[in-house]
Design a protein around this motif. Sequence first.
Motif, PDB file in Angstrom:
ATOM      1  N   TRP A  39     -30.860  -9.395  33.120  1.00  0.00           N
ATOM      2  CA  TRP A  39     -29.904  -8.489  33.739  1.00  0.00           C
ATOM      3  C   TRP A  39     -28.507  -8.601  33.126  1.00  0.00           C
ATOM      4  O   TRP A  39     -27.543  -8.047  33.664  1.00  0.00           O
ATOM      5  CB  TRP A  39     -29.808  -8.751  35.244  1.00  0.00           C
ATOM      6  CG  TRP A  39     -29.845 -10.189  35.651  1.00  0.00           C
ATOM      7  CD1 TRP A  39     -30.939 -10.901  36.054  1.00  0.00           C
ATOM      8  CD2 TRP A  39     -28.743 -11.111  35.687  1.00  0.00           C
ATOM      9  NE1 TRP A  39     -30.595 -12.196  36.351  1.00  0.00           N
ATOM     10  CE2 TRP A  39     -29.249 -12.364  36.138  1.00  0.00           C
ATOM     11  CE3 TRP A  39     -27.383 -11.013  35.391  1.00  0.00           C
ATOM     12  CZ2 TRP A  39     -28.448 -13.489  36.287  1.00  0.00           C
ATOM     13  CZ3 TRP A  39     -26.585 -12.133  35.532  1.00  0.00           C
ATOM     14  CH2 TRP A  39     -27.108 -13.349  35.977  1.00  0.00           C
ATOM     15  N   LEU A  40     -28.405  -9.293  32.005  1.00  0.00           N
ATOM     16  CA  LEU A  40     -27.096  -9.492  31.380  1.00  0.00           C
ATOM     17  C   LEU A  40     -27.156  -9.181  29.886  1.00  0.00           C
ATOM     18  O   LEU A  40     -28.155  -9.444  29.217  1.00  0.00           O
ATOM     19  CB  LEU A  40     -26.646 -10.940  31.583  1.00  0.00           C
ATOM     20  CG  LEU A  40     -25.218 -11.297  31.158  1.00  0.00           C
ATOM     21  CD1 LEU A  40     -24.205 -10.525  31.981  1.00  0.00           C
ATOM     22  CD2 LEU A  40     -24.981 -12.798  31.299  1.00  0.00           C
ATOM     23  N   ASP A  41     -26.094  -8.589  29.404  1.00  0.00           N
ATOM     24  CA  ASP A  41     -25.918  -8.369  27.964  1.00  0.00           C
ATOM     25  C   ASP A  41     -24.426  -8.551  27.694  1.00  0.00           C
ATOM     26  O   ASP A  41     -23.702  -7.610  27.411  1.00  0.00           O
ATOM     27  CB  ASP A  41     -26.388  -6.971  27.564  1.00  0.00           C
ATOM     28  CG  ASP A  41     -26.392  -6.774  26.055  1.00  0.00           C
ATOM     29  OD1 ASP A  41     -26.178  -7.765  25.332  1.00  0.00           O
ATOM     30  OD2 ASP A  41     -26.596  -5.637  25.596  1.00  0.00           O
ATOM     31  N   ALA A  42     -23.987  -9.787  27.784  1.00  0.00           N
ATOM     32  CA  ALA A  42     -22.557 -10.102  27.752  1.00  0.00           C
ATOM     33  C   ALA A  42     -21.987 -10.020  26.339  1.00  0.00           C
ATOM     34  O   ALA A  42     -22.724 -10.048  25.347  1.00  0.00           O
ATOM     35  CB  ALA A  42     -22.316 -11.491  28.338  1.00  0.00           C
ATOM     36  N   ASP A  43     -20.672  -9.962  26.272  1.00  0.00           N
ATOM     37  CA  ASP A  43     -19.948  -9.968  25.005  1.00  0.00           C
ATOM     38  C   ASP A  43     -20.273 -11.273  24.265  1.00  0.00           C
ATOM     39  O   ASP A  43     -20.025 -12.370  24.772  1.00  0.00           O
ATOM     40  CB  ASP A  43     -18.450  -9.870  25.290  1.00  0.00           C
ATOM     41  CG  ASP A  43     -17.603  -9.820  24.033  1.00  0.00           C
ATOM     42  OD1 ASP A  43     -18.169  -9.939  22.923  1.00  0.00           O
ATOM     43  OD2 ASP A  43     -16.369  -9.681  24.157  1.00  0.00           O
ATOM     44  N   VAL A  44     -20.836 -11.150  23.056  1.00  0.00           N
ATOM     45  CA  VAL A  44     -21.245 -12.358  22.332  1.00  0.00           C
ATOM     46  C   VAL A  44     -20.047 -13.217  21.930  1.00  0.00           C
ATOM     47  O   VAL A  44     -20.193 -14.424  21.727  1.00  0.00           O
ATOM     48  CB  VAL A  44     -22.090 -11.997  21.088  1.00  0.00           C
ATOM     49  CG1 VAL A  44     -23.437 -11.441  21.490  1.00  0.00           C
ATOM     50  CG2 VAL A  44     -21.350 -11.026  20.182  1.00  0.00           C
ATOM     51  N   LYS A  45     -18.869 -12.626  21.825  1.00  0.00           N
ATOM     52  CA  LYS A  45     -17.684 -13.428  21.521  1.00  0.00           C
ATOM     53  C   LYS A  45     -17.387 -14.390  22.678  1.00  0.00           C
ATOM     54  O   LYS A  45     -17.013 -15.542  22.455  1.00  0.00           O
ATOM     55  CB  LYS A  45     -16.480 -12.513  21.257  1.00  0.00           C
ATOM     56  CG  LYS A  45     -16.575 -11.731  19.959  1.00  0.00           C
ATOM     57  CD  LYS A  45     -15.276 -11.037  19.618  1.00  0.00           C
ATOM     58  CE  LYS A  45     -15.010  -9.876  20.539  1.00  0.00           C
ATOM     59  NZ  LYS A  45     -13.799  -9.120  20.134  1.00  0.00           N
ATOM     60  N   PHE A  46     -17.563 -13.905  23.904  1.00  0.00           N
ATOM     61  CA  PHE A  46     -17.358 -14.775  25.065  1.00  0.00           C
ATOM     62  C   PHE A  46     -18.426 -15.865  25.098  1.00  0.00           C
ATOM     63  O   PHE A  46     -18.125 -17.047  25.344  1.00  0.00           O
ATOM     64  CB  PHE A  46     -17.400 -13.951  26.349  1.00  0.00           C
ATOM     65  CG  PHE A  46     -17.282 -14.779  27.598  1.00  0.00           C
ATOM     66  CD1 PHE A  46     -16.066 -15.288  27.989  1.00  0.00           C
ATOM     67  CD2 PHE A  46     -18.400 -15.051  28.371  1.00  0.00           C
ATOM     68  CE1 PHE A  46     -15.944 -16.064  29.141  1.00  0.00           C
ATOM     69  CE2 PHE A  46     -18.296 -15.820  29.514  1.00  0.00           C
ATOM     70  CZ  PHE A  46     -17.060 -16.335  29.905  1.00  0.00           C
ATOM     71  N   LEU A  47     -19.670 -15.501  24.840  1.00  0.00           N
ATOM     72  CA  LEU A  47     -20.750 -16.488  24.853  1.00  0.00           C
ATOM     73  C   LEU A  47     -20.567 -17.525  23.749  1.00  0.00           C
ATOM     74  O   LEU A  47     -20.849 -18.708  23.938  1.00  0.00           O
ATOM     75  CB  LEU A  47     -22.100 -15.792  24.705  1.00  0.00           C
ATOM     76  CG  LEU A  47     -22.483 -14.808  25.821  1.00  0.00           C
ATOM     77  CD1 LEU A  47     -23.870 -14.236  25.552  1.00  0.00           C
ATOM     78  CD2 LEU A  47     -22.430 -15.471  27.186  1.00  0.00           C
TER      79      LEU A  47
END
Length: 294
Positions: free
Chosen positions: A200-208
Amino acid sequence: MFTLAPWLAVAADEVVFRDEAGRVLKKSELAEAHGNFTWELASTDPVSEEARKEHVRGRAAGQRGDATCSHSAKLPLVRETGRSRRMPIRKPSRMPPSTEALQRLSDFASGKTPVPEFEQQLYNDPDIETLLSEERAPRFCQTGITLFHYLIGLDLSDPGDVLSAKDVLVSLLQKHGVKAPLPASATAEYALLLDAQPHWLDADVKFLASLLDGAPCLPPKQRKAWLRQRILELFKYAKQPPRWLQSPAWPIGDAGPLVFLGQFPVADYFHDEAAVYVFHDPVKGAFTTFVQIC
């Protein structure tokens, strides 16, 4: 002598002319062009982020020896058209690429040169600019017609864009006889950022990636588990995670991800199914809402 046809002149910025050596011709050179040349229309359809992520997952699966990859994505069609005409073209003398420039590109592609240092080289090294300016950009490039244009248009703080930059540079180096295979670790690291996320998540890869920078020294599987646990700690929800109608779009504030409070269906208003998503920023005490329609 060559004159642009009226229908080509309308989309002149999208038409790329090349001589037999593959060099891009400037508009000022067309009037004096002789020899064999080709032209092509650059695509206006970008490659989606979903397709790029799928490409990375597939490459990582191949490097692990997996026969199949469980993910799937629809790739956008790229419309292209082109033809060749025989015309006399004067072949300009082409200087061999700088050995130092090739070495610097190789050091970055292989992971020896840190990204910030390469970014400085990209903008300040004239030999690198000359070398990259003589190469055509990928067909999906939206920022120009040369490889230099493509690279300066990337966000090198984004791990996905860094991987894309290394990928095209490996191809360039191979063309010039320089062996610089893309390290498996570069692909694996980006795949880890994608695969550690819940569905249910597709977060900003820079944040990850910033989260992963704080991970202890662990083997790959434990490193992925560490990141997944950190994600679940930060991306909080009141009762259950969002059921997205479109792509996941979890907002991230200055202090981190907002808290998901819930979603509410919107019936008999839009033509299609719709829902309102409500998030709360506990630091600022502010709410963020948006609608998705499917």
